[in-house]
Structure formats: C-alpha cells, structure tokens
Design a protein around this motif. Sequence first.
Motif, mmCIF file in Angstrom:
data_model
loop_
_atom_site.group_PDB
_atom_site.id
_atom_site.type_symbol
_atom_site.label_atom_id
_atom_site.label_comp_id
_atom_site.label_asym_id
_atom_site.label_seq_id
_atom_site.Cartn_x
_atom_site.Cartn_y
_atom_site.Cartn_z
ATOM 1 N N VAL A 1 85.227 -34.405 -42.612
ATOM 2 C CA VAL A 1 85.835 -34.700 -41.338
ATOM 3 C C VAL A 1 84.816 -35.054 -40.211
ATOM 4 O O VAL A 1 85.177 -36.027 -39.542
ATOM 5 C CB VAL A 1 86.384 -33.102 -40.879
ATOM 6 N N TYR A 2 83.800 -34.505 -39.883
ATOM 7 C CA TYR A 2 82.830 -34.929 -38.833
ATOM 8 C C TYR A 2 82.295 -36.168 -39.277
ATOM 9 O O TYR A 2 81.855 -37.127 -38.563
ATOM 10 C CB TYR A 2 81.794 -33.823 -38.587
ATOM 11 N N ARG B 1 96.207 -42.302 -28.761
ATOM 12 C CA ARG B 1 96.190 -42.307 -30.523
ATOM 13 C C ARG B 1 96.182 -40.821 -30.728
ATOM 14 O O ARG B 1 96.789 -40.327 -31.575
ATOM 15 C CB ARG B 1 94.956 -43.047 -30.939
ATOM 16 N N ASN B 2 95.279 -40.017 -30.395
ATOM 17 C CA ASN B 2 95.202 -38.676 -30.593
ATOM 18 C C ASN B 2 96.333 -37.920 -30.223
ATOM 19 O O ASN B 2 96.621 -37.056 -30.956
ATOM 20 C CB ASN B 2 93.695 -38.226 -30.234
ATOM 21 N N ILE B 3 96.661 -38.123 -29.130
ATOM 22 C CA ILE B 3 97.720 -37.396 -28.728
ATOM 23 C C ILE B 3 98.972 -37.520 -29.534
ATOM 24 O O ILE B 3 99.831 -36.783 -29.977
ATOM 25 C CB ILE B 3 98.239 -37.780 -27.214
ATOM 26 N N TYR C 1 87.039 -30.011 -36.454
ATOM 27 C CA TYR C 1 87.299 -29.307 -37.560
ATOM 28 C C TYR C 1 88.789 -28.457 -37.564
ATOM 29 O O TYR C 1 89.812 -28.576 -38.601
ATOM 30 C CB TYR C 1 86.293 -28.649 -38.306
ATOM 31 N N VAL D 1 92.646 -41.512 -26.030
ATOM 32 C CA VAL D 1 93.486 -40.374 -25.825
ATOM 33 C C VAL D 1 94.912 -40.561 -26.463
ATOM 34 O O VAL D 1 95.339 -39.482 -26.806
ATOM 35 C CB VAL D 1 93.568 -40.313 -24.160
ATOM 36 N N GLN E 1 90.141 -33.622 -32.056
ATOM 37 C CA GLN E 1 90.450 -33.781 -33.476
ATOM 38 C C GLN E 1 89.180 -33.622 -34.342
ATOM 39 O O GLN E 1 88.546 -34.308 -35.103
ATOM 40 C CB GLN E 1 90.978 -35.357 -33.874
ATOM 41 N N TRP F 1 84.623 -38.531 -38.161
ATOM 42 C CA TRP F 1 84.621 -38.407 -36.750
ATOM 43 C C TRP F 1 83.468 -39.648 -36.144
ATOM 44 O O TRP F 1 83.675 -40.090 -35.452
ATOM 45 C CB TRP F 1 84.570 -36.980 -36.308
ATOM 46 N N PRO G 1 84.363 -29.847 -44.013
ATOM 47 C CA PRO G 1 83.818 -30.346 -42.763
ATOM 48 C C PRO G 1 82.593 -31.384 -42.668
ATOM 49 O O PRO G 1 82.741 -32.370 -41.688
ATOM 50 C CB PRO G 1 82.908 -29.063 -42.402
ATOM 51 N N TYR H 1 97.155 -24.963 -32.711
ATOM 52 C CA TYR H 1 96.237 -25.621 -31.945
ATOM 53 C C TYR H 1 96.956 -26.202 -30.938
ATOM 54 O O TYR H 1 98.361 -26.357 -30.811
ATOM 55 C CB TYR H 1 95.608 -26.629 -32.727
ATOM 56 N N THR I 1 99.131 -38.419 -32.725
ATOM 57 C CA THR I 1 98.872 -38.173 -33.950
ATOM 58 C C THR I 1 98.933 -36.584 -33.896
ATOM 59 O O THR I 1 98.314 -35.787 -35.024
ATOM 60 C CB THR I 1 97.897 -38.890 -34.718
ATOM 61 N N SER I 2 99.034 -35.671 -32.909
ATOM 62 C CA SER I 2 98.854 -34.431 -33.071
ATOM 63 C C SER I 2 100.012 -33.740 -32.505
ATOM 64 O O SER I 2 101.105 -34.311 -32.043
ATOM 65 C CB SER I 2 97.626 -34.055 -32.385
ATOM 66 N N VAL I 3 100.023 -32.528 -32.383
ATOM 67 C CA VAL I 3 101.479 -31.649 -31.972
ATOM 68 C C VAL I 3 101.900 -32.081 -30.787
ATOM 69 O O VAL I 3 103.096 -32.248 -30.585
ATOM 70 C CB VAL I 3 101.094 -30.241 -32.120
ATOM 71 N N ARG J 1 91.534 -26.641 -47.954
ATOM 72 C CA ARG J 1 90.669 -26.747 -46.800
ATOM 73 C C ARG J 1 90.030 -27.922 -46.717
ATOM 74 O O ARG J 1 89.195 -28.299 -47.561
ATOM 75 C CB ARG J 1 89.630 -25.574 -46.793
ATOM 76 N N PRO J 2 90.022 -28.709 -45.536
ATOM 77 C CA PRO J 2 89.326 -30.110 -45.412
ATOM 78 C C PRO J 2 87.796 -29.749 -45.307
ATOM 79 O O PRO J 2 87.147 -28.623 -44.973
ATOM 80 C CB PRO J 2 89.529 -30.494 -44.183
#
Lengths: 274, 359
Positions: free
Chosen positions: B10-11, B194-196, A132, B192, A130, B14, B7, A122, B198-200, B4-5
Amino acid sequence: MASDPGHLAAPVPDAMLELQSVSRFFGGLAAVRNLDMAIGRGSIHGLIGPNGAGKTTVFNLITGATPLSSGSIRMEGREIGHLAPHAINRLGVARTFQNIRLFKGISVFENVRTAGSWRSGYGWIHGLVQGYTFHLREAELHQRTSELLDEFGLAHRAKEPAGALPYGEQRRLEILRALATRPKLLLLDEPAAGLNASETDALMQLVERILEQYELTILVIEHDMRMVMELCDTITVLDLGERICEGDPAAVRNDPLVIQAYLGRGDTVDASDQ
Amino acid sequence: MAYRPDPVRVYGHWLLAAAGLSLAAAAIGYGIPKVLPTFHLDPLALGLIYAVIALGLNIVNGQAGLFSIGHAAFAGIGAYTAGGLSTMVGPRLFGWGPGMPAQLDSPAAAVFFMASLLAGGLVAALFGYLVGIPTLRLRGDYLAIATLGFGEIMRVVLDNTASLGGPLGMHGIPRFTTYPVIGVALVLTLIVCRNIATSVPGRCFVALREDEIAAESLGIATTRVKVNAMALSAGIAGIGGGLLAHRLGSYMPVDLSWVRSVEFVLMVVLGGSGSITGTVIAAITLGMLPGEMLQLTKWPWLQKLIGNKMVVYSVLLIVMMLVRSLWFKGGWELSFQWMRDSAARLRRRLSRREGPANG
C-alpha cells in the motif's frame, strides 16, 4: 423463525416495528388513518389492499420519506417518526421501491458498494489521503459487496450498468442493494410486480433465504395473492387508509370485509380464487 | 479471516504515485516552458488554470448532478480574495510597491502567496456553503437559475464596490502564477478530485446524481452531501480563480458574469460530465482556443475568410459537441485500472493473432 401465525392477531410481544395510531393527511384526504400495526421479529408481514389503500404511504411513513401527520412509529422501542430517511436506514430499516429506483447509470457492483458506504468506516480524510486504513476498509467493503453479488447470482453482471439488466434481475439487485446496508427490517414494495410465475417463485425463495440468513424481519406489499398467502406469517389489510383486517393468511382470506374491499358488495365469493 | 492489504504494498504504491505525480508537476512546471514555442505558453497556461476551475465544477455538475451556472463567481471570489491579499496586504509585509516590484524572492513571500491562494479557496468554499444551504433544496433548472442569480449578484456587488476597483476591477496583481505554480496546483487538484471520486464521498456524489430518493433511503445524508459537494467545488474554483488573477494581473467584475460560468459548464459537459480526464482535456482545449486563435492574425487571408474568430469558436464548439461521444464515453478515466485492462486486451488480441500460426 420466531413467529407463530396462530396468535399474532393478539399484541406482538417481541415487536421489531410498532405503529401506533399513525395518520397521514394530504390536504383533506386521509391516506392513512389511525393505523396500528406491529411486526414481530423474524416474521414476514404482508401489507395488502386494493389500489389507493395507502400501502405505499405506510412505507413512506416508516422510512421517513413522508412526514407523519400524527401517531408514533417505534423501531425496536425507539421512536423514529421524526427522523430523516437516511437516519432511519442507519437504525436498520431498508426498502425497495414500487417503481424500481436503481442507480441506473453506474455498474451493478457500484450500486451495491455505494449502498454499503455509510458502513465503510472511513470518511473524508482517509478518502483524500488513501493510506492504509483506507485500503483496509475498502478491501472489506469490496469483499462484502462481492460476496453479496456472488451469493445471489449477480456476480456475472457486476460490471454492467444496472439499467441494462433484465427486469427480474433489476428487482433482485434492488433487494441486494437494500441488504448491503445490513438492515434488520426490510420493506419490499411490490417485489413481484411485473414478474412471471417462475420469476415469482425464485423471488419467494430469495425472500425466505435472506430472511433466515440475515436474521431479517420483512414487511412486504404485494398484489400477487399466491405469493402473499404462501409467504406471509401475518397479513394486514388496508382499505381507504384504514386497517380492515389483520391475521394469518387463512383468516384474512375468509374475512368478509376483505372480500368486500376487493370485490365489492354482492353474493358470497371465495377470495382464494383470485 | 478477511483479506488484509499488505502495508508495504500500500505505502509502496503510495510513494510511487507521489513520485510520479511530482514528476508530472515538474514536467508541467519546467518541461513545458522549455519545449513549447513561446507564443503557445500564454494560451496553454490559461487552459491549465481553467482545468483547475473546471475540475471544481465537475464535482457538482458532473459527479453530483447539481447544475450550477455560478462558478465564475466562486472563481471570482477566490480571485478577489487572493488578489486583494497580494495587492493590499503583501506590499505592507514585503515592501512591494512603486520601484520595488512584487516578487516571490523569499520563502516568506512564497508562503504568503500560497496562503493567499488557500484563503481565496476557503472564502469561496464558505460562499459555496452559504449558497448551498438555501438553494440545494432546488433541483435541475431551478438550481441552475438560483446559482446564476448568485453569480450575477456577486458581479453587480463588485461593480459597485469602489474599494475593490468598481467596474474596472482589481489591477496590479503580481504575476506570481508561473508554470511551476500551475503545475503543482493542477496536480494537487487532480489528486484531490481523483481521491474523492474513488472513495466513499465521491460515491455518495454519484448516488445523488443517479437517484436522490434511493440514496437517502440507503443511509446517505443527501442534504449534507450536497452542501459538502458545493463547498468543495466552490473552494477548488476559488483557488483556480486566485491562480488566474495572479496570471492575468487584473480581475474585473465582468469575469464573474454568467457568460464565463457557461464556459466552465461547457468544459465539464464536453469532457463527458463526471470524467476527470475529459474535463481536463476539454478545459485545456477550450481555454487555449481564444488565445490560439489570435495566431490567426498571421494569416490575413484566413482571417478575412473567417471574418470573426468567435464564429470559429462557436463552430468548433458545435463540432466538438457532436463528436464528443466518440472519445468521452460514459465516465471514462485515464486510470491505472484502464491501462492494465487495455494492456491485457492488447495481449489477448496479439496472442489470438499468433495462435493459428503456431497451431
């Protein structure tokens, strides 16, 4: 394992990596000169030589950290001599460093997870939203990372900063981190440097295990002759940037040029005493 | 097969987060002005806007380890762009002018204001990108000097651009940055960042800071990551600059000087270099300080004792630097994970205390 030490001095039929008349000059100094080398798929290939022979330069050339002066390097038949290091890694070449280069300030887990990041599947948008897909890919990445740490006994260190690990475990972590990019060819630069005899034994077991489990090909630079002789299928000996000998451990051990390079000219000395 | 999470979960999370964050924005936007005494409102607003700019800077200085002393210039570019749109284009579109003060009285005007803020961010990001390409080969001190030079160039260019007000800068910018606007902008910036983080993409920034050569050898395209970090960081600073211009009502070339950039660097360093939480707290504190110290005039004896408020500011800075390690330990964040962990720790401690009594 696909290798048969007996015939490897001849051209390698199924080569993972091929170097053809590779040279690298620093000013007037030839760090590597006209080097030909082929590494058979599934084999452990040793690269040895006295200090300053150009071994690490060869690693830097293969991984793209140092540009080639001339010659060609082919990975599975594909020319990689002109590529940037990250592109070469994405084609399946991973390495460790002589002076360990971990991400010291972040945790062991993060070290391994970061290494697997280009395989995460991703990008920016999923990272920002963020939803699914992000959580699915992150769960996969998390699982791959934990499995790797579990398997090689670093799970209990997962939350510690990498810089706080004992030296032997730092070496192990660096190998794991390289494995997290799922390479086909792993380059180990003096993995046993600074390890004691029992740690070296553990390292040798680790190397043999990952070789089979991950269907790797390994190129290793090492000064520990016991490790090189026991582990390697084929050994290339460099001296002053040139290949002086290549063959299986027994042949290399008794090669007069090798003995001369390590010990200098003189009476006959048995190199196996080292 | 692999885990698998779910859905729904997750949502669900969210949506829960979205609701919580909307509440937070509302609390900043409508709660604070109701609760806080009026004379604290202006300093706090500045502090909150500085938090936006400092969060932008935190991406390069804190996470990616690229030392920039040019972020006042990126904020300034955003401020001049957004301010210019509001003072030059806005009046023609909405008939703002003498006798008809600019206001956000129609949805179109609100959209125009948001678009001008975004335009400020985009122009700043473009500058960040353009500055990034040649300078990001540099490291450490050299990059700092290059970005410093960029900032000073921008200041001098604006000083000499008569159409943008020259040294007097831009005036009469409508004061659209009210508390609700700040609330929404800060919360969006936090999301923005925080999400950056905590991701790749954020992990690549940190890998860059920790060891560039190792990162490159592990398949991370370091040059591209650096330019991305610079553009993102400059873009957020540009949006912050637009907010600032519409709060202050004027923006001057002096506001682009390196002295201002150093203030932003201070906020990031004080916040623990890389910590989002720390950066926000430090930016609000430092941003409020000058305004709050104006309150000192109420106690003339204290003012006489101190003489100059900049002395207090400096002393406070030194003290905060000395004790910062007490609260902002290596990358601490006020995260859900942290709350869960500390709740578990508290439970353990409580049960241990009860244990011997029961047994």
